[in-house]
Motif scaffolding. Structure first.
Motif, PDB file in Angstrom:
ATOM      1  N   LYS A  14       2.806  -7.185  -2.991  1.00 21.44           N
ATOM      2  CA  LYS A  14       2.482  -7.392  -1.580  1.00 21.44           C
ATOM      3  C   LYS A  14       1.140  -8.103  -1.463  1.00 21.44           C
ATOM      4  CE  LYS A  14       3.407  -4.098   1.307  1.00 21.44           C
ATOM      5  NZ  LYS A  14       3.399  -2.810   2.021  1.00 21.44           N
ATOM      6  N   TYR A  15       0.940  -8.814  -0.368  1.00 22.87           N
ATOM      7  CA  TYR A  15      -0.340  -9.466  -0.126  1.00 22.87           C
ATOM      8  C   TYR A  15      -1.455  -8.440   0.037  1.00 22.87           C
ATOM      9  CZ  TYR A  15       1.813 -14.043   0.499  1.00 22.87           C
ATOM     10  OH  TYR A  15       2.470 -15.232   0.288  1.00 22.87           O
ATOM     11  N   THR A  16      -1.111  -7.270   0.526  1.00 21.41           N
ATOM     12  CA  THR A  16      -2.109  -6.233   0.769  1.00 21.41           C
ATOM     13  C   THR A  16      -2.367  -5.374  -0.458  1.00 21.41           C
ATOM     14  OG1 THR A  16      -0.336  -4.825   1.649  1.00 21.41           O
ATOM     15  CG2 THR A  16      -1.616  -6.113   3.230  1.00 21.41           C
ATOM     16  N   GLY A  17      -1.769  -5.726  -1.595  1.00 21.34           N
ATOM     17  CA  GLY A  17      -1.916  -4.933  -2.806  1.00 21.34           C
ATOM     18  C   GLY A  17      -0.736  -3.992  -2.970  1.00 21.34           C
ATOM     19  N   GLN A  40       5.200  -8.475   4.381  1.00 21.93           N
ATOM     20  CA  GLN A  40       3.965  -8.831   3.683  1.00 21.93           C
ATOM     21  C   GLN A  40       4.150  -8.956   2.173  1.00 21.93           C
ATOM     22  OE1 GLN A  40       0.876  -9.602   5.275  1.00 21.93           O
ATOM     23  NE2 GLN A  40       2.353  -9.679   6.938  1.00 21.93           N
ATOM     24  N   ARG A  51       4.879 -11.182  -1.272  1.00 16.17           N
ATOM     25  CA  ARG A  51       4.506 -12.520  -1.726  1.00 16.17           C
ATOM     26  C   ARG A  51       5.768 -13.329  -2.034  1.00 16.17           C
ATOM     27  NH1 ARG A  51      -0.481 -11.316  -5.988  1.00 16.17           N
ATOM     28  NH2 ARG A  51      -1.929 -10.435  -4.472  1.00 16.17           N
ATOM     29  N   ASP A  76      -3.673  -6.754  -9.823  1.00 17.35           N
ATOM     30  CA  ASP A  76      -4.049  -5.665  -8.910  1.00 17.35           C
ATOM     31  C   ASP A  76      -4.725  -4.534  -9.659  1.00 17.35           C
ATOM     32  OD1 ASP A  76      -3.159  -6.902  -6.645  1.00 17.35           O
ATOM     33  OD2 ASP A  76      -1.182  -5.945  -6.650  1.00 17.35           O
TER      34      ASP A  76
END
Length: 689
Positions: free
Chosen positions: A167-170, A203, A205, A232
């Motif tokens: 995910k873009y948010t980790g 969200q 990738r 990450d």
């Protein structure tokens, strides 16, 4: 695992009684034929809704089933609107594991839409009374992971091993079925793009690429997912290192010391273009130092002196020490206090200057960065054809010294830098100032540690002065307060220092574990391949050949079909250097979309991937696709029966026209006629909620 849509059913209960529609499908090509606005799209949307996949149209997408299942239904001649009391739809699926029927309420006062009833058997095409059913939830948190989540059940039924996508948010999330389904269903509103409808609300990738890779059985996504996961992990470990480093500095500072020989970040914490590090950072090289006087001493040396000061020497009275010696010691301590106070002021001034310098450098770096952005904008404008007027200075002050420029007269100033040279100069200046800031920050950190250490020494010195002053006024047979205070202070300091040393050693051990972990993760990252595996390239080339072959058959004419390729980065159809969606004609975009989605189905079938083997195309004859080319399209789609796949397409063409276009190709033409799809029904339905 091949899966077939056997039937779809819609049911409405209104003030005028029950109504509904049931449509059965076969293997191979199914053409759902009806006049416009008579329920073709509604039938396919019912499949999507029954499977809980309507969020493929957007995060807040509604049912897309129309008013007939939500608010009012039209009956009779002339038509009259009747309020809808309740409604539901269901879809019947079949594969080698068996037949299931998924049913969802659309409107119901008791049952929420996010409840899915699964019948274990053909509840639409046979009597459901004897069938067992279970209930699941959908469009709720955990629907793709939890045991009672319907999309977890659906993925298992389809034989899908859903991969975890970064995910873009980790962190990671599953490749949800809503992201995959645009490759299996092209709705009417999606024909404006050659690629599948993008689903971005999760969200993830590159979700569209990951879905294509999943359906084509690529192996590269595993490497990409592992790369994101390792990156990450390094971010988390780097954050932990920073926290430990701050705790270490605070612990050392509290004892009037500092830790030297430890980097801000360990080896491997920063990316170095994928280069493999040779060895991890060794925290054993770090040293604890204590400020003694004006010198930093090692912790071993300082410990020895503390142990000597704290060693018992027997009781001492004032008479044993002597008044002269007490006065001499008092004078020494007062001079030492004066020296320490002066030093503290100097160090405090240095600290203030260093901190101010850091602030000034921060401001300067920000100003240079802003100036660089302005010049980059000017470069963009010039590249786009803007007039040279964009180069004129529109600020009322100098960007360097911030002096007003209103009354400045300029004569011949010689050659000036162009935009590219200015950007290069600004970049160089930013790097220089960032290095200056780093040095200033290091100096500030050292000054802060020195100041705190001196303050501690001042406190100790004042305590000794007070004890010596007391010795001068007490009787000579009294114990010496100075001797006692010095010994007690040494004992307390020794105990405190031992605790600090232990804490520092524990933190260094923890940081060594972090350094080792970062080294190992960076080594794994360096070992990952940086290119797409050859097998993935081969599969992409297969898809490209199939797409080009279909485009030629379908009459693609905006340019040569051989100029359309499958982009290596996005896995979407493209023409290099151009946007195919806007560069090709609208009808050619439709041709490309059909060729792409059907091409993925054909290639996946030949490779035996996790593609379910069915494809739904709502009104593929968009933008006046001429009859010859639509004939070629239908005949190509009809070939799906040769491999046991299923394609469902809708069309408003007449039965005779479809028969002529199909020729010898096999297809199941389902004629819904000119009436509305949902018609009055008799009796109760055993599937009603």
């Amino acid at each position: 695992m091949k899966t077939k849509i056997r039937a779809v059913k819609l049911r409405v209960n209104s003030a005028a009684g029950p109504a509904g529609a049931t449509i059965a499908f076969k293997s191979g090509l199914n053409i759902l034929r009806a006049s416009n606005s008579r329920g073709k799209t509604q039938s396919l949307q019912a499949v999507v809704y029954a499977l809980g996949l309507e969020s493929m149209f957007g995060p807040s997408a509604g049912t897309s089933l129309g008013s007939a299942l939500t608010t009012q239904i039209s009956y009779g001649e002339p038509e009259r609107a009747i309020a809808v009391h309740s409604s539901w739809c269901a879809v019947e699926l079949e594969n080698e594991t068996g037949i299931i029927t998924a049913q969802r309420a659309v409107k119901n006062s008791r049952v929420q839409p996010n409840l899915v009833r699964v019948w274990h058997g053909p509840a639409i095409t046979a009597e459901p009374n004897e069938l067992r059913h279970e209930e699941f939830f959908v469009r709720e948190s955990g629907a793709a992971k939890n045991p009672r989540g319907f999309h977890r059940f659906l993925a298992a039924y389809l034989g899908w091993q859903l991969p975890a996508i970064p995910k873009y948010t980790g962190g990671e999330a599953l490749l949800y079925p809503e992201i995959i389904f645009p490759f299996l269903y092209a709705d009417q509103r999606a024909w404006g793009s050659a690629g599948p409808r993008p689903v971005t609300q999760y969200q993830l990738r590159e979700p569209t690429r990951r879905a294509a890779e999943f359906l084509l059985g690529f192996t590269g996504p595993e490497t990409a997912a592992e790369r994101y996961r390792l990156e990450d992990e390094i971010k988390k470990l780097r954050s932990e290192w920073g926290s430990k480093l701050a705790a270490l500095e605070a612990t050392a500072t509290a004892a009037g010391g500092r830790v030297v020989g430890l980097p801000d970040l360990p080896v491997g914490a920063r990316s170095r273009n994928g280069s493999r590090p040779t060895r991890p950072t060794a925290t054993s090289e770090a040293r604890l130092q204590i400020l003694v006087g004006e010198e930093w001493r090692s912790d071993e040396e300082f410990l020895r002196k503390l142990q000597e000061s704290a060693a018992p020497t027997g009781p001492s009275q004032v008479a044993d020490v002597g008044q002269d010696l007490i006065r001499e010691r008092l004078a020494e301590q007062q001079r030492e206090l004066t020296r320490l106070s002066t030093t503290a002021k100097i160090v405090e001034q240095n600290l203030t200057l260093n901190e101010k310098q850091v602030m000034i450098l921060d401001s300067r770096i920000n100003a240079l960065a802003d100036e660089k952005i302005k010049n980059q904008d000017i470069k963009t404008l010039l590249r786009l054809g803007a007039s040279s007027g964009v180069l004129e200075i529109d600020d009322a002050e100098c960007p360097t010294c911030h002096q007003p420029l209103g009354n400045v007269e300029a004569g011949q100033v010689g050659p000036v830098l162009d935009v590219d040279a200015t950007i290069s100069l600004l970049s160089s200046q930013v790097r220089t100032f960032e290095e200056m800031r780093r040095q200033a920050q290091e100096a500030a950190t050292e000054s802060r540690a020195s100041y705190r250490a001196i303050q501690r020494a001042v406190d100790i010195c004042r305590t000794e002065i007070k004890a010596l002053q007391e010795d001068l006024v007490v009787p000579e047979d009294f114990p010496s307060s100075a001797v006692i205070a010095k010994r007690v202070a040494a004992e307390v300091r020794l105990s405190e220092f031992n605790r600090v040393r232990d804490a520092v050693e524990d933190l260094l051990a923890e940081m060594q574990d972090l350094a080792n972990s970062i080294f190992e993760v960076r080594s794994k990252l360096s070992d990952l391949p940086n290119v797409m595996p050859q097998e993935d390239d081969r599969r992409r080339d297969m898809l490209q050949r199939v797409v080009r072959e279909q485009l030629t058959d379908f009459g693609f004419s905006s340019y040569g079909a051989n100029l359309v390729s499958i982009d290596q980065e996005t896995l979407r159809p493209e023409r290099e250097g151009l946007n195919l969606d806007t560069d090709a004609s609208a009808s050619d975009v439709v041709r490309t979309k059909i060729a792409y989605l059907n091409g993925i189905r054909e290639v996946a079938n030949s490779l035996g991937t996790q593609h379910p083997g069915f494809l739904m195309l709502d009104e593929p004859r968009q933008h006046e696709l001429d009859e010859d080319h639509f004939r070629a399209t239908l005949r190509r789609l009809a070939r799906c029966s040769d491999v046991g796949d299923q394609v469902v397409a809708t069309s408003a063409a007449s039965v005779s026209a479809l028969s002529a276009m199909l020729g010898a190709a096999k297809a199941n033409v389902i004629d819904l006629g000119s009436q509305r799809l949902i018609q009055p029904a008799s009796g109760d339905d055993p599937m009603d909620f």
